[in-house]
Design a protein around this motif. Structure first.
Motif, PDB file in Angstrom:
ATOM      1  N   SER A  37       1.042  -0.899   0.115  1.00 24.29           N
ATOM      2  CA  SER A  37      -0.299  -0.131   0.352  1.00 24.29           C
ATOM      3  C   SER A  37       0.841   0.980   0.378  1.00 24.29           C
ATOM      4  O   SER A  37       0.466   2.306  -0.399  1.00 24.29           O
ATOM      5  CB  SER A  37      -1.068   0.211   1.313  1.00 24.29           C
ATOM      6  N   GLU A  38       1.803   1.298   1.135  1.00 22.12           N
ATOM      7  CA  GLU A  38       2.994   2.503   1.156  1.00 22.12           C
ATOM      8  C   GLU A  38       3.809   2.896  -0.420  1.00 22.12           C
ATOM      9  O   GLU A  38       3.548   3.861  -0.731  1.00 22.12           O
ATOM     10  CB  GLU A  38       3.506   1.938   1.827  1.00 22.12           C
ATOM     11  N   ASN A  40       2.664   1.429  -3.471  1.00 22.72           N
ATOM     12  CA  ASN A  40       1.455   2.213  -4.961  1.00 22.72           C
ATOM     13  C   ASN A  40       1.674   3.453  -4.338  1.00 22.72           C
ATOM     14  O   ASN A  40       0.825   3.755  -4.800  1.00 22.72           O
ATOM     15  CB  ASN A  40      -0.042   1.430  -4.606  1.00 22.72           C
ATOM     16  N   HIS A  41       1.314   3.694  -3.210  1.00 17.94           N
ATOM     17  CA  HIS A  41       1.202   5.321  -2.983  1.00 17.94           C
ATOM     18  C   HIS A  41       2.099   6.209  -2.887  1.00 17.94           C
ATOM     19  O   HIS A  41       1.583   6.904  -4.147  1.00 17.94           O
ATOM     20  CB  HIS A  41       0.636   5.072  -1.141  1.00 17.94           C
ATOM     21  N   VAL A  42       3.327   5.632  -3.063  1.00 18.26           N
ATOM     22  CA  VAL A  42       4.961   6.408  -3.913  1.00 18.26           C
ATOM     23  C   VAL A  42       4.715   6.676  -5.391  1.00 18.26           C
ATOM     24  O   VAL A  42       4.894   7.680  -5.757  1.00 18.26           O
ATOM     25  CB  VAL A  42       5.387   5.882  -3.260  1.00 18.26           C
ATOM     26  N   LYS A  43       3.752   5.123  -5.896  1.00 22.44           N
ATOM     27  CA  LYS A  43       4.352   5.305  -7.435  1.00 22.44           C
ATOM     28  C   LYS A  43       2.990   5.978  -7.618  1.00 22.44           C
ATOM     29  O   LYS A  43       3.000   7.006  -8.988  1.00 22.44           O
ATOM     30  CB  LYS A  43       3.890   3.957  -7.401  1.00 22.44           C
ATOM     31  N   LYS A  44       2.030   6.193  -7.450  1.00 25.12           N
ATOM     32  CA  LYS A  44       0.349   7.261  -8.345  1.00 25.12           C
ATOM     33  C   LYS A  44       0.521   8.710  -7.768  1.00 25.12           C
ATOM     34  O   LYS A  44       0.652   8.798  -9.004  1.00 25.12           O
ATOM     35  CB  LYS A  44      -0.844   6.566  -6.556  1.00 25.12           C
ATOM     36  N   GLU A  45       1.386   9.230  -6.177  1.00 24.10           N
ATOM     37  CA  GLU A  45       1.805  10.559  -6.101  1.00 24.10           C
ATOM     38  C   GLU A  45       2.839  10.497  -7.383  1.00 24.10           C
ATOM     39  O   GLU A  45       2.659  11.640  -8.040  1.00 24.10           O
ATOM     40  CB  GLU A  45       2.415  10.420  -5.008  1.00 24.10           C
TER      41      GLU A  45
END
Length: 90
Positions: A37-38, A40-45
């Motif tokens: 989750s963490e 993916n969050h960095v990748k999405k941003e």
């Protein structure tokens, strides 16, 4: 005109390196391996930021192309005599 979601395979080498650097910085900041989750969050941003930059670049390119497009001279009118043969039809 919305662009499709950018994937890691579509990124340039430098963009992929930057993403890995961001993931490493986040891992170091947390002091442990990142959860899915963490990460993916960095990748999405990062992908959102890249897509915004590419949209701005595409918009600029469209404006330049529009400015460089051929525009006929508005002061001149169409002259039939300039476009017809002086011998006439045969």
């Amino acid at each position: 005109m919305a662009l499709t979601r950018l994937t890691q395979k579509e990124m340039t080498e430098s963009e992929q390196r930057e993403l890995k650097t961001l993931l490493d910085r986040a891992r170091i900041a947390h002091g442990r391996p990142l959860s899915n989750s963490e990460a993916n969050h960095v990748k999405k941003e990062y992908i959102d930021k890249l897509m915004a930059q590419r949209e701005v670049a595409a918009k600029k390119a469209r404006q330049v192309k529009k400015q460089q497009a051929y525009k006929p001279d508005e002061n001149t009118t169409f002259s039939w005599s300039a476009n017809t043969s002086t011998r006439g039809r045969r």
